[in-house]
Design a protein around this motif. Structure first.
Motif, PDB file in Angstrom:
ATOM      1  N   LYS A 167      42.714  14.517 167.335  1.00 33.43           N
ATOM      2  CA  LYS A 167      42.750  13.115 167.358  1.00 33.43           C
ATOM      3  C   LYS A 167      42.239  12.504 166.336  1.00 33.43           C
ATOM      4  N   THR A 168      42.174  13.363 165.041  1.00 26.41           N
ATOM      5  CA  THR A 168      41.723  12.655 163.819  1.00 26.41           C
ATOM      6  C   THR A 168      42.943  12.377 162.944  1.00 26.41           C
ATOM      7  N   TYR A 169      44.053  12.456 163.438  1.00 26.67           N
ATOM      8  CA  TYR A 169      45.510  12.037 162.665  1.00 26.67           C
ATOM      9  C   TYR A 169      45.123  10.695 162.233  1.00 26.67           C
ATOM     10  N   GLY A 170      45.634  10.637 160.905  1.00 29.67           N
ATOM     11  CA  GLY A 170      45.856   9.233 160.534  1.00 29.67           C
ATOM     12  C   GLY A 170      44.708   8.620 159.775  1.00 29.67           C
ATOM     13  N   VAL A 171      43.501   9.320 159.829  1.00 28.83           N
ATOM     14  CA  VAL A 171      42.235   8.925 159.261  1.00 28.83           C
ATOM     15  C   VAL A 171      42.062   9.460 157.706  1.00 28.83           C
ATOM     16  N   CYS A 172      41.912   8.563 156.965  1.00 25.49           N
ATOM     17  CA  CYS A 172      41.820   8.806 155.486  1.00 25.49           C
ATOM     18  C   CYS A 172      40.457   9.756 155.283  1.00 25.49           C
ATOM     19  N   ARG A 173      40.848  10.926 154.634  1.00 27.83           N
ATOM     20  CA  ARG A 173      39.412  11.743 154.541  1.00 27.83           C
ATOM     21  C   ARG A 173      38.606  11.183 153.543  1.00 27.83           C
ATOM     22  N   VAL A 174      38.956  10.316 152.627  1.00 28.95           N
ATOM     23  CA  VAL A 174      38.277   9.775 151.609  1.00 28.95           C
ATOM     24  C   VAL A 174      37.365   8.394 152.138  1.00 28.95           C
ATOM     25  N   ARG A 186      53.001  24.084 155.862  1.00 30.64           N
ATOM     26  CA  ARG A 186      51.480  24.334 156.074  1.00 30.64           C
ATOM     27  C   ARG A 186      50.813  22.891 156.334  1.00 30.64           C
ATOM     28  N   ASP A 187      51.177  21.882 155.584  1.00 28.04           N
ATOM     29  CA  ASP A 187      50.808  20.546 155.609  1.00 28.04           C
ATOM     30  C   ASP A 187      51.147  19.841 156.704  1.00 28.04           C
ATOM     31  N   LEU A 188      52.319  20.115 157.432  1.00 25.12           N
ATOM     32  CA  LEU A 188      52.823  19.442 158.389  1.00 25.12           C
ATOM     33  C   LEU A 188      52.169  20.006 159.799  1.00 25.12           C
ATOM     34  N   ARG A 189      52.162  21.312 159.635  1.00 29.17           N
ATOM     35  CA  ARG A 189      51.152  22.203 160.829  1.00 29.17           C
ATOM     36  C   ARG A 189      49.624  21.683 160.938  1.00 29.17           C
ATOM     37  N   ASN A 190      49.319  21.687 159.731  1.00 29.97           N
ATOM     38  CA  ASN A 190      47.874  20.951 159.817  1.00 29.97           C
ATOM     39  C   ASN A 190      47.647  19.490 160.274  1.00 29.97           C
ATOM     40  N   ALA A 191      48.844  18.658 160.006  1.00 31.03           N
ATOM     41  CA  ALA A 191      48.836  17.499 160.550  1.00 31.03           C
ATOM     42  C   ALA A 191      48.926  17.391 162.035  1.00 31.03           C
ATOM     43  N   LEU A 192      49.748  18.652 162.691  1.00 32.75           N
ATOM     44  CA  LEU A 192      49.809  18.686 164.161  1.00 32.75           C
ATOM     45  C   LEU A 192      48.386  18.926 164.532  1.00 32.75           C
ATOM     46  N   MET A 193      47.638  19.679 164.042  1.00 33.08           N
ATOM     47  CA  MET A 193      46.268  20.080 164.629  1.00 33.08           C
ATOM     48  C   MET A 193      45.464  18.836 164.513  1.00 33.08           C
ATOM     49  N   ARG A 194      45.510  17.975 163.277  1.00 34.05           N
ATOM     50  CA  ARG A 194      44.799  16.838 163.295  1.00 34.05           C
ATOM     51  C   ARG A 194      45.147  15.889 164.475  1.00 34.05           C
ATOM     52  N   ILE A 195      46.283  16.043 165.021  1.00 27.32           N
ATOM     53  CA  ILE A 195      46.841  15.239 166.196  1.00 27.32           C
ATOM     54  C   ILE A 195      46.167  15.830 167.312  1.00 27.32           C
ATOM     55  N   ALA A 247      49.418   7.358 172.390  1.00 25.39           N
ATOM     56  CA  ALA A 247      50.944   6.885 172.569  1.00 25.39           C
ATOM     57  C   ALA A 247      51.223   7.043 170.997  1.00 25.39           C
ATOM     58  N   ASP A 248      50.382   6.428 169.885  1.00 31.84           N
ATOM     59  CA  ASP A 248      50.839   6.521 168.622  1.00 31.84           C
ATOM     60  C   ASP A 248      50.830   7.820 167.999  1.00 31.84           C
ATOM     61  N   LEU A 249      49.868   8.751 168.513  1.00 33.37           N
ATOM     62  CA  LEU A 249      49.839  10.208 168.218  1.00 33.37           C
ATOM     63  C   LEU A 249      50.961  11.124 168.810  1.00 33.37           C
ATOM     64  N   ALA A 250      51.523  10.622 169.766  1.00 32.79           N
ATOM     65  CA  ALA A 250      52.746  11.171 170.708  1.00 32.79           C
ATOM     66  C   ALA A 250      54.046  10.825 169.689  1.00 32.79           C
ATOM     67  N   GLU A 251      54.049   9.739 169.264  1.00 30.67           N
ATOM     68  CA  GLU A 251      55.156   9.272 168.287  1.00 30.67           C
ATOM     69  C   GLU A 251      55.323  10.036 167.070  1.00 30.67           C
ATOM     70  N   PHE A 252      53.677   9.959 166.402  1.00 29.76           N
ATOM     71  CA  PHE A 252      53.776  10.727 165.110  1.00 29.76           C
ATOM     72  C   PHE A 252      54.128  12.467 165.366  1.00 29.76           C
ATOM     73  N   ARG A 253      53.697  12.921 166.604  1.00 32.19           N
ATOM     74  CA  ARG A 253      54.068  14.075 166.799  1.00 32.19           C
ATOM     75  C   ARG A 253      55.600  14.784 166.681  1.00 32.19           C
ATOM     76  N   LYS A 254      56.157  13.650 167.450  1.00 30.98           N
ATOM     77  CA  LYS A 254      57.719  13.996 167.322  1.00 30.98           C
ATOM     78  C   LYS A 254      58.192  13.881 165.798  1.00 30.98           C
ATOM     79  N   ILE A 255      57.977  13.016 165.225  1.00 31.02           N
ATOM     80  CA  ILE A 255      58.368  12.835 163.685  1.00 31.02           C
ATOM     81  C   ILE A 255      57.863  14.039 162.907  1.00 31.02           C
ATOM     82  N   ILE A 256      56.793  14.777 163.227  1.00 28.45           N
ATOM     83  CA  ILE A 256      56.194  15.903 162.759  1.00 28.45           C
ATOM     84  C   ILE A 256      56.953  16.958 163.084  1.00 28.45           C
ATOM     85  N   GLU A 257      57.274  17.170 164.307  1.00 26.25           N
ATOM     86  CA  GLU A 257      57.919  18.399 165.066  1.00 26.25           C
ATOM     87  C   GLU A 257      59.346  18.418 164.256  1.00 26.25           C
ATOM     88  N   PHE A 258      60.004  17.127 164.264  1.00 22.50           N
ATOM     89  CA  PHE A 258      61.248  16.888 163.741  1.00 22.50           C
ATOM     90  C   PHE A 258      61.298  17.513 162.099  1.00 22.50           C
TER      91      PHE A 258
END
Length: 126
Positions: free
Chosen positions: A93-100, A81-90, A12-23
């Motif tokens: 299901k790795t979106y929102g996880v700090c890479r460090v 490009r960064d936004l599209r990469n974020a969609l791929m992470r969604i 559900a959170d990922l779906a919400e973030f997807r809407k924000i990113i697509e906008f």
């Protein structure tokens, strides 16, 4: 039994973030089109009949304008490009996880910077 820390955002959170990113992608694509149209319009700025001195100033200004336009376009393309990469992470299901740190990036940060890959903690370390 200790509660386990969340390792990913819910669907559900990922779906919400997807809407924000697509906008944001729609907005960024529109802005990039405007930048490119502005660049095309700058090609002919109508100084053909003006004095040579003014024309020299105008050409210098035009060169600066072209460089600034190119920088704006490059920045906008990277943002897309960064936004599209974020969609791929969604999708992964790795979106929102700090890479460090491997911890979840705060929801408020992701709402403001939806393409973020670093938590505030990791960003402060840089």
């Amino acid at each position: 039994m200790a509660q386990e820390a969340k390792t990913r955002y819910s669907d559900a959170d990922l779906a919400e973030f997807r809407k924000i990113i697509e906008f944001k992608i729609e907005q960024a694509e529109r802005d990039l089109r405007l930048i490119r149209e502005s660049f095309i319009n700058d090609q002919n700025n109508g100084t053909d009949d003006t004095s040579p001195t003014f024309k020299a100033f105008e050409e210098g200004s035009e060169t600066m304008s072209k460089e600034q336009n190119a920088q704006l376009a490059a920045r906008q393309e990277k943002f897309l490009r960064d936004l599209r990469n974020a969609l791929m992470r969604i999708e992964n299901k790795t979106y929102g996880v700090c890479r460090v740190t491997g911890k979840l990036i705060g929801k408020e940060r992701l709402k403001l910077v939806p393409h973020a890959t670093l938590s505030i903690e990791a960003k402060m370390r840089q």
